[in-house]
Design an enzyme around this catalytic site. Structure first.
Site, PDB file in Angstrom:
ATOM      1  N   ILE A 135       0.414  -4.948  -3.902  1.00 21.88           N
ATOM      2  CA  ILE A 135      -0.905  -5.240  -4.492  1.00 21.88           C
ATOM      3  C   ILE A 135      -1.101  -4.552  -5.845  1.00 21.88           C
ATOM      4  CG2 ILE A 135      -1.916  -5.472  -2.161  1.00 21.88           C
ATOM      5  CD1 ILE A 135      -3.673  -2.985  -2.913  1.00 21.88           C
ATOM      6  N   LYS A 136      -0.131  -3.739  -6.270  1.00 19.08           N
ATOM      7  CA  LYS A 136      -0.328  -2.957  -7.495  1.00 19.08           C
ATOM      8  C   LYS A 136      -0.119  -3.819  -8.746  1.00 19.08           C
ATOM      9  CE  LYS A 136      -1.379   0.847  -5.389  1.00 19.08           C
ATOM     10  NZ  LYS A 136      -1.179   0.534  -3.981  1.00 19.08           N
ATOM     11  N   ASN A 137      -0.385  -3.220  -9.919  1.00 14.32           N
ATOM     12  CA  ASN A 137      -0.350  -4.017 -11.158  1.00 14.32           C
ATOM     13  C   ASN A 137       1.043  -4.545 -11.470  1.00 14.32           C
ATOM     14  OD1 ASN A 137      -2.838  -2.490 -11.094  1.00 14.32           O
ATOM     15  ND2 ASN A 137      -3.211  -3.312 -13.120  1.00 14.32           N
TER      16      ASN A 137
END
Ligand SMILES: Cc1ncc(COP(=O)(O)O)c(C=O)c1O
Length: 383
Positions: free
Chosen positions: A182-184
């Site tokens: 879910i991170k950038n």
């Protein structure tokens, strides 16, 4: 109602990304190797950090770091309770005491004054979080760390591409990043340790691979030098190349992906401005750049007539996913029962913990997806 389920987050994976991972799988070398070396070099160039060590997760980074700093019983680590459980759990596993600090009610970030009130002679490290992609006020935090001779380690899980006062997060000091899906950017699972302390960087690099005197990959032998010896017992936290290659490709377009996040976040602000039941976060007043990792709002249960959990369930019924970042750590089962933490100790954290919800936000989300979210929210509150 939407026909298909909209997750609150989704990694941005292109056909070329899949091809690049396939190329590594076909290459004959899939574990730590040239792709990891390139990811670390690219990461240094992007953030401006002096040293970067890739690992299997940010949680792995924490374990290697705690070991490198010889943290153990008698040591205190100051961190917010409004965070993912990784850091507090790691501290406990090393026998250290976690000292939680309350966050600002509207930015969900800690400030230097609050932290200072918790510093004791046993404080070894302070680990604030750049929350949701906003940046901490690093000037005051650095001054505090220097004054009290404690190490400042930034939890930058949410902050790849964020800036404080024109300085990229990670460029100076010591910080930890996550490449969870879910991170950038993502490598499936993964993390990066960034530091301007060469000694600490080298120690962590050795610890991530059994405590050998060299890395998992030797550029001359295209493998690990078989003569390498254990200089201290270490871990097995090295990132495989088949994952690192995804990180290389993602990092090359992180600015474009963050820009898409920013546009969607601004649009949420516009479209939700009239929805009185939701209280947006406030942006800090100092100069910073947001990477919009999350779009967090708080449900005003008095106005809404429903709780945050009911709100999430209502959206789910309408095929809209949401996230919860975070349920505060200090009131979770183990922390209450084994460590005696009680409600009332961190008022802003607890108030938010009951009300926060993360709305869908990811680079490939369309304006139509977003309109579905806004429409579903309006419908839930009308009801
Ligand atoms: C604030 C924060 N810290 C640390 C982590 C841990 O990262 P990882 O899942 O890569 O171990 C996360 C991930 O969810 C996070 O949100």
């Amino acid at each position: 109602m939407r026909a298909d389920f909209l997750p609150f987050s989704k990694p941005s994976i292109t056909e070329e990304d899949i091809q690049a991972v396939g190329d590594v799988l076909r290459s004959g070398w899939i574990t730590t190797g040239p792709k990891c070396a390139q990811l670390e070099a690219d990461f240094k160039q992007y953030t401006g950090c002096a040293d970067a060590v890739s690992m299997t997760s940010e949680t792995s980074v924490m374990h290697a770091l705690f070991r490198a700093l010889n943290i153990g019983p008698g040591d205190e680590i100051i961190t917010p309770s409004m965070t993912w459980v990784s850091l507090p759990n790691t501290a406990l596993l090393f026998g250290a005491k976690v000292v939680f600090v309350d966050v600002d009610k509207d930015t969900l970030m800690v400030n230097a004054k609050e932290i200072e009130s918790r510093i004791t002679p046993r404080t070894k490290m302070i680990v604030p979080v750049h929350f949701a992609g906003a940046a901490l006020e690093l000037g005051a935090l650095r001054a505090l760390a220097e004054k009290h001779h404690v190490l400042l380690v930034e939890d930058a899980a949410h902050a790849l591409g964020s800036e404080w006062n024109g300085e990229k997060i990670g460029a100076k000091g010591t910080s930890m990043f996550s490449f969870h899906p879910i991170k950038n950017i993502t490598t499936g699972e993964g993390g990066m340790f960034a530091t301007d302390n060469p000694e600490l960087g080298n120690r962590v690099r050795s610890l991530k691979f059994h405590g050998l005197g060299v890395d998992a990959y030797d550029r001359q032998t295209h493998g690990r030098a078989p003569q390498a010896q254990v200089v201290e017992p270490g871990y097995k936290f090295n990132l495989p190349d088949m994952q690192a290659v995804l990180g290389i490709r993602q990092l090359a377009r992180v600015d474009a992906m963050n820009e898409k996040r920013r546009q969607l976040a601004l649009r949420y602000h516009e479209k939700l401005a009239a929805v009185e039941e939701l209280i947006p976060l406030k942006e800090p007043a100092y100069k910073f750049k947001h990477s919009w990792h999350l779009f967090v709002v708080r449900v005003d249960s008095d106005k809404a007539g429903i709780s945050r959990d009911e709100f999430m369930a209502e959206l789910k019924k309408r095929n809209i996913g949401t996230g919860l970042h975070f349920r505060c750590t200090h009131l979770q089962k183990y922390y209450r029962e084994a460590l005696g933490h009680r409600a009332g100790s961190l008022p802003n954290t607890e108030w938010n913990s009951d009300r926060i919800v993360s709305l869908p936000l990811f680079p490939d989300m369309t304006e139509r997806d977003q309109d579905d979210v806004v429409g579903a929210i309006q419908e839930v509150f009308r009801k």
